[in-house]
Motif scaffolding. Structure first.
Motif, PDB file in Angstrom:
ATOM      1  N   SER A 215      -2.018  -7.404  -1.669  1.00 29.96           N
ATOM      2  CA  SER A 215      -0.966  -7.044  -0.723  1.00 29.96           C
ATOM      3  C   SER A 215      -1.297  -5.750   0.003  1.00 29.96           C
ATOM      4  CB  SER A 215       0.374  -6.902  -1.451  1.00 29.96           C
ATOM      5  OG  SER A 215       0.794  -8.132  -1.975  1.00 29.96           O
ATOM      6  N   VAL A 216      -1.811  -4.786  -0.718  1.00 25.18           N
ATOM      7  CA  VAL A 216      -2.170  -3.503  -0.113  1.00 25.18           C
ATOM      8  C   VAL A 216      -3.274  -3.684   0.922  1.00 25.18           C
ATOM      9  CG1 VAL A 216      -3.258  -1.270  -0.570  1.00 25.18           C
ATOM     10  CG2 VAL A 216      -1.381  -2.056  -2.009  1.00 25.18           C
ATOM     11  N   GLU A 217      -4.304  -4.460   0.587  1.00 27.64           N
ATOM     12  CA  GLU A 217      -5.397  -4.697   1.526  1.00 27.64           C
ATOM     13  C   GLU A 217      -4.897  -5.354   2.808  1.00 27.64           C
ATOM     14  OE1 GLU A 217      -8.569  -3.734   1.446  1.00 27.64           O
ATOM     15  OE2 GLU A 217      -7.980  -2.609  -0.344  1.00 27.64           O
ATOM     16  N   ARG A 218      -4.032  -6.338   2.680  1.00 26.61           N
ATOM     17  CA  ARG A 218      -3.509  -7.046   3.836  1.00 26.61           C
ATOM     18  C   ARG A 218      -2.637  -6.120   4.695  1.00 26.61           C
ATOM     19  NH1 ARG A 218      -3.005 -11.135   1.312  1.00 26.61           N
ATOM     20  NH2 ARG A 218      -0.965 -10.760   0.371  1.00 26.61           N
ATOM     21  N   LEU A 219      -1.801  -5.303   4.039  1.00 23.28           N
ATOM     22  CA  LEU A 219      -0.939  -4.394   4.781  1.00 23.28           C
ATOM     23  C   LEU A 219      -1.743  -3.295   5.485  1.00 23.28           C
ATOM     24  CD1 LEU A 219       2.040  -4.024   2.275  1.00 23.28           C
ATOM     25  CD2 LEU A 219       2.068  -5.206   4.466  1.00 23.28           C
ATOM     26  N   LYS A 220      -2.828  -2.866   4.864  1.00 22.91           N
ATOM     27  CA  LYS A 220      -3.676  -1.852   5.498  1.00 22.91           C
ATOM     28  C   LYS A 220      -4.280  -2.378   6.798  1.00 22.91           C
ATOM     29  CE  LYS A 220      -4.982   1.049   1.555  1.00 22.91           C
ATOM     30  NZ  LYS A 220      -6.105   1.470   0.639  1.00 22.91           N
ATOM     31  N   LYS A 221      -4.684  -3.645   6.777  1.00 25.61           N
ATOM     32  CA  LYS A 221      -5.242  -4.244   8.001  1.00 25.61           C
ATOM     33  C   LYS A 221      -4.170  -4.341   9.087  1.00 25.61           C
ATOM     34  CE  LYS A 221      -8.814  -6.949   5.630  1.00 25.61           C
ATOM     35  NZ  LYS A 221      -9.286  -8.312   5.265  1.00 25.61           N
TER      36      LYS A 221
END
Length: 613
Positions: A215-221
């Motif tokens: 979730s963090v990786e996706r939100l960072k993008k």
């Protein structure tokens, strides 16, 4: 409970048979009169282990005592090693399911995560699917894991959990407390668009399905893309959401990348029953939770060992790590059995600090709450009694606790109070008051000895229901000196109940528990400390209230002796007969004369004095 020949007429035969038993390792199989197997156990030394059941005067826990009282005969199977005995025991129990072995029964059902079909969807935990166009994630075998995941997602993404309906209830009332403490985005204000809200719900569902790191990786993008498009308001929202997820990951117990393949096992017990809770992590996620009633309470270490055997005997998947809330003796033996059953190494340990200790505490709390449903007590009450038993090294959590306090004014009006707590709660019908009879001068030690001796004399004479039950624990409002003085007195009477003192600090607050040889601190056992403090406060209130009542009555008796012809004994007669000052004032001169044994003129003089007040 002590085993005697009166409990089981077959005991002489069983002792004789056991005297010839081998000292090799193996399994023993207890049977009742009908030949039915009622218990199966393993032993490193068959003779020593089986002898312990039938030894005259042996003190057993209630469950073992019941089993021994029904044993008519037993068989045994000799093995080459204790490990072989363990494997055989597990196989035999699975085959025969004996009454007095731990037999596991849980209350499994299926649970789902529901995402409602509406303009402003809600995420909730439900027990079954409905034909309502909502999105259902699952099924999951653990309602616990589902509830925890939903709670975590709603909190991290600040989704509403109230009963308001949107957009119908926009701006109809002030935002609730959750909005003010930053746990809800405040949809009710009408300032959150449907598109923004639904996008947030989608992120929350992804968080539930895939975990925090993805979730963090996706939100960072998404945040980087928003920055490139100069949508700094959206980028700031995404930044705050990433921070919330990372912060939650530090303390939440739903997703833990370090817990790849782990079971956490804890057992909670009161004076009569026990419950086990198992929290299971698979692939770094909380996968399942199971609760089991274990019937009547028995030896703690043995109970945990037997539970591990029963629980994993019927499971195809065994984790690589098992965390326990309390230590057991046969770590290596159980690890070897689990390794051979699973085909991979299995580590069993008991955490003492840090994150892993918090997880065993979570499992313990779950077991306590589950047990509380069965026994009608709160989880906190069960935990407090368990902690107290552990701190004081008692065989089991105390069901009945008696506490005593002495109260006096110098050497006058010396009294004592006895309060009783049953399963962690005051049992006021058994409270008792004592007026000190054999001690003339202030001496708390002597007074306490008199009170305990009178209490247990009543126990043997069976003259009062309040004295008919033997307590599991005696607490004295006092220190080491009280314990050392009182213990020999009650031991001489044949009372073997544990005795401890309650020590106060300079501000009259509970500080520690005194033994005959020192003090035990309860600062690390918060629930037990709170319970002991509550008991000490209650006995002090009860004793000092009685002392004040008696002093008031005594003072009034002294007032009566001011009338010539009424001495101390006649004043006592009057107060004993009429009980209160109000009743005495209502009495006629004739009633007073007859009760006190004085002439009518003295009685009339007393009536006149009473009417002046």
């Amino acid at each position: 409970m002590y085993i005697t020949d009166e409990n089981n007429e077959r005991l002489p035969f069983l002792r004789d048979k056991t005297s010839k038993l081998t000292t090799s390792s193996g399994c023993y199989i207890m049977k009742d009169k009908s030949g039915k197997i009622i218990y199966i156990g393993k032993a490193k030394n068959l003779k020593n282990r089986v002898t312990s059941y039938f030894r005259k005067g042996q003190d057993h826990l209630p469950k073992v005592w019941k089993m021994v009282s029904h044993v008519y005969d037993y068989d045994f199977i000799v093995t080459d090693s204790e490990f072989e005995a363990l494997v055989l025991e597990c196989s035999l129990i699975k085959q025969y399911t004996p009454k007095y072995n731990i037999l596991l029964k849980d209350d499994k059902g299926y649970s789902y995560i529901r995402v409602s079909d509406e303009d402003y969807p809600r995420i909730t935990a439900v027990l079954q699917k409905e034909n309502d166009n909502a999105e259902y994630i699952g099924p999951y075998t653990s309602s616990f894991a589902v509830k925890q995941a939903v709670k975590e997602a709603n909190k991290v993404f600040m989704l509403p959990t109230c009963n308001r309906v949107f957009p119908r209830d926009f701006k109809k009332a002030r935002p609730c407390l959750n909005h003010h403490i930053k746990q809800c985005m405040g949809v009710c204000t009408g300032q959150i668009s449907k598109e923004d809200y639904q996008n947030t719900v989608r992120q929350a569902v992804d968080y539930i399905k895939q975990g925090s790191s993805e979730s963090v990786e996706r939100l960072k993008k998404e945040m980087e893309r928003a920055s490139e498009e100069l949508d700094f308001e959206l980028a700031a929202k995404l930044r705050d959401r990433i921070f919330a997820i990372e912060k939650a990951a530090e303390s939440q117990k739903i997703i833990d990348e370090n817990m790849k393949d782990t079971d956490i096992i804890a057992i909670s017990q009161n004076s009569e029953m026990a419950c086990a809770s198992v929290i299971m992590y698979r692939g770094g996620r909380l996968f399942d939770k199971a609760d089991f009633f274990l019937g009547e309470k028995e030896d703690q270490a043995k109970m945990r060992e037997e539970f591990i055997l029963r629980f994993y005997a019927n499971r195809d998947i065994i984790p690589r790590e098992i965390l326990l809330d309390e230590e057991i003796e046969d770590y290596e033996l159980l690890q070897k059995w689990l390794r051979e059953k699973s085909g991979h190494a299995v580590a069993i340990s008991t955490p003492k600090r840090g994150h892993l200790l918090r997880l065993t505490t979570l499992a313990k709390n779950n077991a306590s709450e589950y047990l509380s449903i069965k026994v009608g007590r709160t989880g906190k009450e069960i935990t407090a009694l368990e902690e107290l038993a552990k701190a004081l090294d008692l065989k089991k959590p105390p069901r009945f606790i008696e506490c005593y306090d002495i109260s006096n004014l110098a050497s006058s009006d010396m009294v004592a109070g006895m309060v009783v707590f049953e399963n962690g709660r005051p049992c006021k019908k058994f409270y008792k008051k004592f007026s000190i009879k054999t001690v003339d001068e202030q001496n708390d030690y002597a007074c306490m000895c008199e009170v305990l001796e009178r209490r247990f004399r009543n126990y043997f004479e069976k003259t009062d229901e309040g004295f008919s039950t033997l307590p599991d624990l005696i607490l004295l409002d006092g220190g080491q000196g009280h314990v050392n003085t009182v213990t020999p007195v009650i031991r001489k009477m044949g009372i073997n109940v544990p005795v401890f003192g309650l020590v106060k600090d300079s501000k009259h607050r509970t500080r520690a528990v005194a033994t005959g040889g020192g003090e035990i601190s309860l600062t690390k056992s918060r629930s037990a400390f709170n319970l002991v403090t509550r008991i000490q406060d209650e006995v002090h209130r009860y004793a000092i209230t009685y002392q004040a009542q008696k002093h008031k009555k005594t003072s009034y008796q002294l007032e009566l002796t001011k009338i010539k012809g009424i001495g101390e004994k006649k004043a006592i007669k009057l107060m004993t007969e009429f009980k209160t000052k109000e009743n005495l004032k209502k009495a006629s001169a004739e009633d007073i004369a007859r009760t006190a044994g004085v002439n009518i003129s003295v009685a009339r003089e007393l009536v006149d004095m009473l009417n002046e007040y």
